[in-house]
Design a protein around this motif. Structure first.
Motif, short mmCIF file in Angstrom:
data_model
loop_
_atom_site.label_atom_id
_atom_site.label_comp_id
_atom_site.label_asym_id
_atom_site.label_seq_id
_atom_site.Cartn_x
_atom_site.Cartn_y
_atom_site.Cartn_z
N ALA A 121 31.14 -10.29 -54.81
CA ALA A 121 32.22 -9.83 -53.94
C ALA A 121 31.99 -8.40 -53.47
O ALA A 121 32.91 -7.59 -53.40
CB ALA A 121 33.57 -9.94 -54.65
N GLY A 122 30.72 -8.08 -53.17
CA GLY A 122 30.40 -6.83 -52.51
C GLY A 122 30.42 -7.03 -51.01
O GLY A 122 30.86 -8.07 -50.49
N ILE A 123 29.92 -6.06 -50.26
CA ILE A 123 29.96 -6.15 -48.81
C ILE A 123 29.17 -7.34 -48.28
O ILE A 123 29.57 -7.98 -47.31
CB ILE A 123 29.46 -4.83 -48.18
N THR A 124 28.08 -7.71 -48.94
CA THR A 124 27.28 -8.85 -48.48
C THR A 124 28.05 -10.15 -48.64
O THR A 124 28.19 -10.93 -47.69
CB THR A 124 25.95 -8.92 -49.24
N ALA A 142 27.71 -2.03 -56.44
CA ALA A 142 27.15 -1.00 -55.56
C ALA A 142 28.04 -0.73 -54.36
O ALA A 142 28.11 0.41 -53.87
CB ALA A 142 25.75 -1.42 -55.11
N SER A 143 28.74 -1.75 -53.85
CA SER A 143 29.59 -1.56 -52.67
C SER A 143 30.76 -0.64 -52.94
O SER A 143 31.34 -0.09 -52.00
CB SER A 143 30.11 -2.92 -52.17
N GLY A 144 31.09 -0.46 -54.20
CA GLY A 144 32.21 0.40 -54.55
C GLY A 144 31.87 1.87 -54.66
O GLY A 144 32.76 2.72 -54.72
N VAL A 145 30.56 2.21 -54.68
CA VAL A 145 30.17 3.61 -54.83
C VAL A 145 29.36 4.13 -53.63
O VAL A 145 29.08 5.32 -53.55
CB VAL A 145 29.35 3.84 -56.12
N GLN A 146 29.01 3.25 -52.70
CA GLN A 146 28.24 3.73 -51.53
C GLN A 146 29.16 4.59 -50.66
O GLN A 146 30.36 4.36 -50.57
CB GLN A 146 27.65 2.54 -50.77
N VAL A 176 37.06 -0.61 -46.01
CA VAL A 176 36.34 -1.57 -45.18
C VAL A 176 35.93 -2.79 -46.00
O VAL A 176 36.09 -3.93 -45.57
CB VAL A 176 35.10 -0.92 -44.54
N VAL A 177 35.42 -2.55 -47.21
CA VAL A 177 35.05 -3.66 -48.09
C VAL A 177 36.27 -4.52 -48.39
O VAL A 177 36.23 -5.76 -48.29
CB VAL A 177 34.44 -3.12 -49.39
N ASP A 178 37.39 -3.88 -48.74
CA ASP A 178 38.62 -4.62 -49.03
C ASP A 178 39.10 -5.40 -47.81
O ASP A 178 39.65 -6.51 -47.95
CB ASP A 178 39.72 -3.65 -49.47
N ALA A 179 38.90 -4.84 -46.62
CA ALA A 179 39.39 -5.49 -45.40
C ALA A 179 38.72 -6.84 -45.17
O ALA A 179 39.36 -7.79 -44.72
CB ALA A 179 39.18 -4.57 -44.20
N SER A 216 18.32 -3.28 -50.79
CA SER A 216 17.60 -2.01 -50.97
C SER A 216 18.39 -0.80 -50.47
O SER A 216 17.82 0.16 -49.94
CB SER A 216 16.23 -2.07 -50.29
N GLY A 217 19.70 -0.87 -50.61
CA GLY A 217 20.54 0.28 -50.28
C GLY A 217 21.09 0.29 -48.88
O GLY A 217 21.85 1.19 -48.52
N HIS A 218 20.75 -0.70 -48.03
CA HIS A 218 21.32 -0.70 -46.69
C HIS A 218 22.21 -1.90 -46.40
O HIS A 218 22.37 -2.32 -45.26
CB HIS A 218 20.27 -0.50 -45.59
N GLY A 219 22.87 -2.42 -47.45
CA GLY A 219 23.75 -3.56 -47.25
C GLY A 219 24.95 -3.25 -46.38
O GLY A 219 25.29 -4.01 -45.47
N PHE A 220 25.63 -2.14 -46.65
CA PHE A 220 26.83 -1.79 -45.87
C PHE A 220 26.49 -1.62 -44.40
O PHE A 220 27.27 -1.99 -43.52
CB PHE A 220 27.44 -0.51 -46.43
N MET A 221 25.31 -1.08 -44.11
CA MET A 221 24.93 -0.80 -42.73
C MET A 221 24.60 -2.07 -41.95
O MET A 221 24.87 -2.14 -40.75
CB MET A 221 23.71 0.12 -42.72
#
Length: 373
Positions: free
Chosen positions: A11-14, A41-45, A154-157, A327-332
């Protein structure tokens, strides 16, 4: 637990963007995560969204994701209390080799429609007031790159907008039975025709009992944060790879600063990392000299050998997909990637992004993404 058309593990951004696109198309989706929404990881980026990359596929995906984020309210169907601030990213070169690499990147980015440009040291100083430019050979700049002021919102949305069911439970095992998957969790079992593993660094462990291995390794990343500072000190993100230094004043008032080479045990190396940050500030951003950094925020990247995601159907495992190793660019990149993955799963089931295929590591030469921050 009830059955579902799709079970998304993570349940992260991906996972949440994928669930959003699937449910928007009418699918019944269950998202399972052992700790809840954005707990990894989505909670600390910090919410960065950029288009400056070194590979064509990432440039094109980034363009699409930026467009999605620019119209986030319309895409999700309600007003999201988060704003994307196009503050700009400045990638600085001190020597000829890095300057040449940045020029090559900008040429590629232009072919993909990214409005980046090369700037001189003097122009960099105008873009970033207070930047000491004596050692700078040049830089790459994109004014459209930026940060969300509330990335967790944004993640929560995505979780709220999609309508997927979300279950806080740990996945214990995956078993293929007849024409469906039996997903056993600490809260019970659920059957689904299709399962997507979007569990970041935990994805590899979920696949191993099935005889499948993917090269995803955890890589610790660390950021120093100040207490909130009212006076705005440095608006763009400044990245100076040759000094392993990056810094940015965030929307919440905190100043972010990082030793980009930080690795290992924070208890052992924190002060060495702090010294790298202090040296970068002294040389390039003296306006930050009186800022203290009492907070060290740590998280994990799920890293692959070429620093590119692993996305697509798993070979010889009908109905099992993977979307991990970002590799660290999931949110993007998540909106663009997840849209393609959802379309493929609802359509012909083919690989939606060949450059990210799970089987690309078997002997083929890899195209490494070099634009890692």
């Amino acid at each position: 637990m009830d059955g579902a058309d799709f079970v998304v593990v993570g349940a992260g951004i991906t996972g949440l963007t994928l669930a959003f696109f699937l449910t928007r198309a009418g699918a019944d989706v269950l998202v399972v995560d052992r700790a809840g929404i954005g707990a990894g990881a989505s909670g600390v980026q910090p919410g960065g969204v950029r288009q400056q990359w070194s590979t064509e596929i990432n440039c094109r995906l980034a363009r699409e994701s930026v467009e999605f984020y620019a119209h986030l309210d319309d895409e999700l169907g309600y007003r999201v209390d988060a704003r994307l601030d196009p503050c700009g990213y400045l990638f600085v070169a001190l020597g000829d080799d890095v300057l040449r690499s940045l020029r090559e990147n900008v040429d590629l980015q232009h072919r993909c429609g990214v409005p980046s440009r090369m700037v001189t040291a003097a122009e960099a100083g105008e873009l970033v007031p207070g930047l000491s430019t004596g050692a700078i050979a040049g830089a790459a700049w994109c004014a459209e790159d930026g940060y969300f002021d509330r990335p967790q919102t944004v993640v929560d949305a995505f979780a709220q907008a999609g309508g997927a069911r979300i279950e806080v439970a740990e996945v214990v095992s995956l078993d293929r039975r007849q024409d469906a998957w039996d997903v056993r969790t600490t809260n019970g079992s659920v059957r689904a025709k299709t399962v997507v593993l979007a569990a970041g660094v935990d994805t590899r462990g979920l696949l191993r009992p099935l005889g499948v291995d993917v090269p995803i390794e955890p890589e610790a990343r660390h950021l120093f944060l100040s207490e909130p500072v009212a006076e705005r000190l440095v608006e763009p993100l400044i990245v100076i790879s040759e000094r392993s230094f990056a810094a940015k004043h965030m929307a919440n008032g905190r100043v972010l600063a990082s030793d980009l080479a930080a690795a290992g045990d924070a208890a052992l190396h924190r002060e060495r990392w702090r010294a790298t940050v202090a040296a970068g500030i002294e040389e390039f951003l003296p306006a930050l000299s009186y800022v203290s950094f009492p907070v060290l925020a740590s998280g994990l990247y799920d890293v692959t050998p070429d620093h590119q995601p692993i996305v697509g159907p798993v070979e010889d495992q009908d109905g099992l997909w993977i979307a991990a190793g970002y590799s660290g660019h999931g949110f993007m990149l998540a909106p663009a990637i997840s849209r393609r993955v959802a379309d493929a799963m609802l359509g012909d089931g083919g690989n939606p992004i060949p450059e990210f295929a799970p089987d690309r590591f078997s002997g083929a030469s890899l195209i490494r993404e070099r634009g890692i921050v």
